[in-house]
Design an enzyme around this catalytic site. Structure first.
Site, mmCIF file in Angstrom:
data_model
loop_
_atom_site.group_PDB
_atom_site.id
_atom_site.type_symbol
_atom_site.label_atom_id
_atom_site.label_comp_id
_atom_site.label_asym_id
_atom_site.label_seq_id
_atom_site.Cartn_x
_atom_site.Cartn_y
_atom_site.Cartn_z
ATOM 1 C CE1 TYR A 11 -3.074 3.082 0.458
ATOM 2 C CE2 TYR A 11 -2.764 2.762 3.099
ATOM 3 C CZ TYR A 11 -3.210 3.635 1.807
ATOM 4 O OH TYR A 11 -3.831 4.725 2.262
ATOM 5 C CG PHE A 72 7.758 0.483 2.048
ATOM 6 C CD1 PHE A 72 7.225 1.424 3.088
ATOM 7 C CD2 PHE A 72 8.445 1.244 0.983
ATOM 8 C CE1 PHE A 72 7.132 2.716 2.519
ATOM 9 C CE2 PHE A 72 8.320 2.368 0.601
ATOM 10 C CZ PHE A 72 7.650 3.418 1.647
ATOM 11 C CE1 TYR A 140 5.344 -3.478 12.036
ATOM 12 C CE2 TYR A 140 4.062 -2.150 13.290
ATOM 13 C CZ TYR A 140 4.935 -2.234 12.270
ATOM 14 O OH TYR A 140 4.837 -1.477 11.170
ATOM 15 C CG ASN A 169 -3.705 4.558 12.050
ATOM 16 O OD1 ASN A 169 -3.535 3.475 11.941
ATOM 17 N ND2 ASN A 169 -3.905 5.268 13.129
ATOM 18 N NE ARG A 220 -5.165 4.203 18.014
ATOM 19 C CZ ARG A 220 -5.586 4.370 19.364
ATOM 20 N NH1 ARG A 220 -5.747 5.442 19.804
ATOM 21 N NH2 ARG A 220 -5.714 3.254 20.015
ATOM 22 C CB SER A 282 -6.283 -6.537 25.301
ATOM 23 O OG SER A 282 -4.875 -6.363 26.073
#
Length: 334
Positions: A11, A72, A140, A169, A220, A282
């Protein structure tokens, strides 16, 4: 000289490739197409393969005059990383180690790394600054931070020049509708909401509405994918001018709540988009917003598309024309 883009069919990678081509850059793309799409690429030299393939990397660096790498290629789902940490360390850390080793063997010493604001873990302040503690709360984020540290020590030992870009994001699509966002399964809020508008989902879930925010839902930081593409290009230019190495946050300057995103999607699409309240997930902080003052000062980066409405409009324009993503294009090209 050419720029090698690993994960360039993904993306953010594909939008960066498009942006680089528009700047007149020669671009080489390496992608294993596990998550990326051949249909997102055109007018580039493409290698279908893995960053852990020593021989393929030798071929690429021997065949092409590459001066900079934009990296990436990575596994990038937080929840999946908790369930499959070995796979994440294998692909992200060992993969980058292999790439870095081959870069240095071929005297390529400039790399722009797509990192993540997940390197910070739970924020100690909002907006998040580069000097804040980096204590990731999932594998991650840990793998991305380990890679950043690897770059630092390779700078000390071998003279590597690097820029790590940390952001949350990505959103939106190419303003001209040529490429867009297509994940399987989809995990990002805006395309999920747009799938509801397209009738592909019944409703969207709001995970918690009792946070200490104005409307109770999480806030966000969203950045237009073409603004991220521009940041990666500016980072390349920065390194070509022997600019300082380091990590840079990319932020929009403000955050948007989940409810706000859904409402803007309703306005842009003209569809009602049913939503339901679900239990909190969570580890979801109430608010995540990154400061981009350092990137603005040193890289000269400013968001061109800061409006949430614009991000949703560009995403919607692409999703309307490609309701099933790149599925048809991929079958034609692979």
């Amino acid at each position: 000289m050419a720029i090698l883009v690993t994960g360039g069919a993904g993306y953010i990678g594909s939008h960066t490739v498009l942006f680089l081509l528009e700047q007149g850059e020669q671009v080489i793309v390496l992608d294993n197409l596990q998550k990326g799409h051949a249909g997102a690429l055109s007018d580039v030299t493409f290698y279908h393969g893995d960053i852990r393939d020593d021989q393929l990397l030798d071929t690429i660096f021997t065949t092409h005059s590459i001066d900079t790498v934009i990296h990436f290629a990575a596994n990038s789902l937080v929840g999946e990383s908790v369930k499959q940490p070995i796979e994440y360390y294998e692909n992200n850390v060992i993969g980058t180690h292999t790439l870095l080793k081959k870069m240095l063997e071929h005297d390529v010493k400039k790399i722009v790394f797509s990192s993540t604001a997940a390197t910070y873990g739970e924020p100690v302040q909002i907006p998040i600054q580069e000097s804040d503690p980096t204590i990731p709360t999932n594998p991650y984020g840990e793998t991305k931070l380990a890679i950043e540290k690897m770059f630092h020590w390779c700078q000390e030992a071998y003279g590597l020049q690097y820029v790590c870009l940390r952001y949350f994001n990505a959103a939106g699509a190419d303003p001209n509708g040529r490429i867009g966002e297509d994940h399987s399964p989809e995990s990002h809020l805006i395309p999920i909401v747009l799938q509801v508008a397209l009738g592909q989902r019944e409703r969207v879930a709001i995970f918690g509405d009792d946070y200490q925010t104005e409307d109770g839902s999480c806030i966000r930081d969203y950045i237009h994918v073409m603004d991220l593409a521009n940041a990666h290009y500016l980072a390349c230019e920065h390194l070509r001018k022997d600019g300082q190495s380091g990590s840079f946050n990319l932020g929009n300057g403000k955050g948007f709540s989940v409810k706000e995103v859904i409402e803007v999607c309703r306005q842009v699409t003209g569809h009602p988009i049913p939503a339901e309240i679900a239990p909190r997930r969570s580890g979801d902080p109430a608010s995540l917003i990154a400061s981009s003052e350092k990137a603005q000062t040193i890289l000269g980066w400013e968001p061109k598309y800061p409006s949430l409405e614009t991000m949703v409009e560009h995403a919607w324009n692409w999703h309307k024309e490609h309701p099933h993503g790149y599925s048809t294009e991929n079958k034609d090209k692979q």
